[in-house]
Design a protein around this motif. Sequence first.
Motif, short mmCIF file in Angstrom:
data_model
loop_
_atom_site.label_atom_id
_atom_site.label_comp_id
_atom_site.label_asym_id
_atom_site.label_seq_id
_atom_site.Cartn_x
_atom_site.Cartn_y
_atom_site.Cartn_z
N ASN A 39 0.82 -1.21 0.00
CA ASN A 39 0.00 0.00 0.00
C ASN A 39 0.86 1.26 0.00
N GLY A 40 2.01 1.20 0.67
CA GLY A 40 2.93 2.34 0.60
C GLY A 40 3.46 2.55 -0.81
N LEU A 41 3.76 1.44 -1.51
CA LEU A 41 4.21 1.55 -2.90
C LEU A 41 3.10 2.07 -3.80
N LEU A 42 1.85 1.67 -3.50
CA LEU A 42 0.71 2.17 -4.28
C LEU A 42 0.58 3.69 -4.13
N PHE A 43 0.80 4.18 -2.92
CA PHE A 43 0.80 5.62 -2.68
C PHE A 43 1.85 6.32 -3.54
N GLY A 44 3.06 5.80 -3.56
CA GLY A 44 4.12 6.42 -4.36
C GLY A 44 3.91 6.27 -5.85
N LEU A 45 3.35 5.13 -6.28
CA LEU A 45 3.08 4.93 -7.71
C LEU A 45 2.14 6.00 -8.23
N GLY A 46 1.08 6.29 -7.47
CA GLY A 46 0.14 7.32 -7.91
C GLY A 46 0.79 8.68 -8.01
N VAL A 47 1.66 9.02 -7.04
CA VAL A 47 2.35 10.32 -7.08
C VAL A 47 3.25 10.42 -8.30
N LEU B 272 7.62 6.81 -1.43
CA LEU B 272 8.19 8.09 -1.85
C LEU B 272 9.38 7.88 -2.78
N ALA B 273 10.18 6.85 -2.51
CA ALA B 273 11.29 6.54 -3.41
C ALA B 273 10.79 6.19 -4.80
N LEU B 274 9.69 5.42 -4.86
CA LEU B 274 9.11 5.08 -6.15
C LEU B 274 8.57 6.33 -6.84
N ALA B 275 7.97 7.25 -6.07
CA ALA B 275 7.45 8.49 -6.65
C ALA B 275 8.56 9.32 -7.29
#
Length: 531
Positions: free
Chosen positions: A160-168, A207-210
């Motif tokens: 879910n944290g990665l999903l947050f960054g993916l959207g950003v 955030l790193a993914l974003a």
Amino acid sequence: MRRHHGFAAAVVFAAALTAFVPQIGTQEIWSKDEARTALIVKEMLTTSDWSLPRVPGGAYGRKPPLYHWLTALFAYRELDEATLRLPAAVAGAGTAALIYLFGAQLVTPAVGLVAAAVLVASPGFFEWARVGRMETLLVFCITLSLWGLGRWLVLGGRGNGLLFGLGVGLAVLSKGPPGLLPLAVAPLTLAACRSRPGHLRELGLGLALAVALPLLWLVPVALAAPDFGRYAESLGPMVANELARPWSSALNAVAGLGIGVFPWTLLLPGSFALLARRWSVASPPVILCLGWLTVMLVVFLVVISPRAVYFLPAYPALALLAAWGWQAAEGRQRRWLAAPLGLGIAAIIVVGIVTSIRSLPLRFHDDPFPLPPPIGLISAGALLVAGVVALRIERRRRSAAALVILAVGAWVTLLSIDVGARTPFYNRLYPIRAAAKRLEGRIPPGAEVGYSEANRVTALAVHLSRPLRQLSPSAIAGRPPSPPPRYVLLPDVEFQTARETWSLQHIDDVFFHNVRYVLAAVGSGSARLPR
């Protein structure tokens, strides 16, 4: 349960897409924003270079390329009005599916279903889901990010944290800095939600993914594209111009937001009153929606000069809050929501009936267009039938089904106005295809045409099958470049400005909305004209 929600979300996506696509390619490309997007996509298809969003004759630095990439994939070989707008419709339908999942997984399935129906039947969202621009794609990406944040608040988890960054990251690739808005929503929500199962380091991975997603595009392009420096230099002035844009009325912007979600905005006062009473037991998803709405209002009312379209990313939060209030209210509390909504629906029905007797003008982009009596009758009839059916269903305590039925009636009204009134009006006002075909007949095959970005010139340029070169305002006001284009297509004001210095010879002209657009030969180009 996950399979059940996934199947229901697929059904919501299909229904929303079916709501957005009817006659989506009927209206001609006439607005500068749609035409600019079309020119970039045509350049990608022509040159097979997708690295930067370029217009013919230069780099276009105002928006990142994600929407243009998707449109080029849809178009494949040939771009038309339908393929230009289809990615926006798909993004709008995807947003409806995400809103369903947000409500269903984090609150109740009924809240998710009602929120999706409210979003699809909101006039502002319906309009932009049928426009070839990246606005609904931005809304989809922001909703994806905040859905991931909501799931993390309730369930925790690295995914879910990665999903947050993916959207950003995808939101930044869609429209640049506005894609960072979830990063302002997150700390506000975290401060309000003290207990949560997840660890902050899980959001750190997101955030790193974003950060990584935009860099995966920027770094290779910076190394390979020779004109990347010019593209990067154009970003600063673009942001500065946006911040320095003359301040518009905040009251008008908020009114535009209310109209964009009408009549569902009439549910919000009751929802907020109910939320104030139950704040001590409010769930994290409801608090997230409130923070979501707060950030959008603060940024676009305080930081940036407000425009109605800027508030589009707030529509999903408004839909979720309205749906939550509708489902949470009971007894007298339900009347707080039902009475204003019923009065709003009744007012629309009365206007439709009056229109069926006497034609009334509506305003769109400051242009008054008539609403034909049959369209008013169809709109009034659809809402009246939906209202009666919804009332009977509501009496059986099936509140979610009642609001979905009302949303279907509102959608029929929106579609009938768009297809039966607005589209024919603008096609008569701006017959772009016919005018472009006429002008193209005066230009020899292979001759380059210079054009400006003023008014309807870009829309005409989209339909010219000749080499194009965009001309800057400074070039039009000064000496012609070397070598100059053989022909130019300019509005009359710019034609008069450049007439002597460019040695322009008038060839032909067309009129749209009392504005003349001139095709002219540069220097001795008039000697090469076809008869």
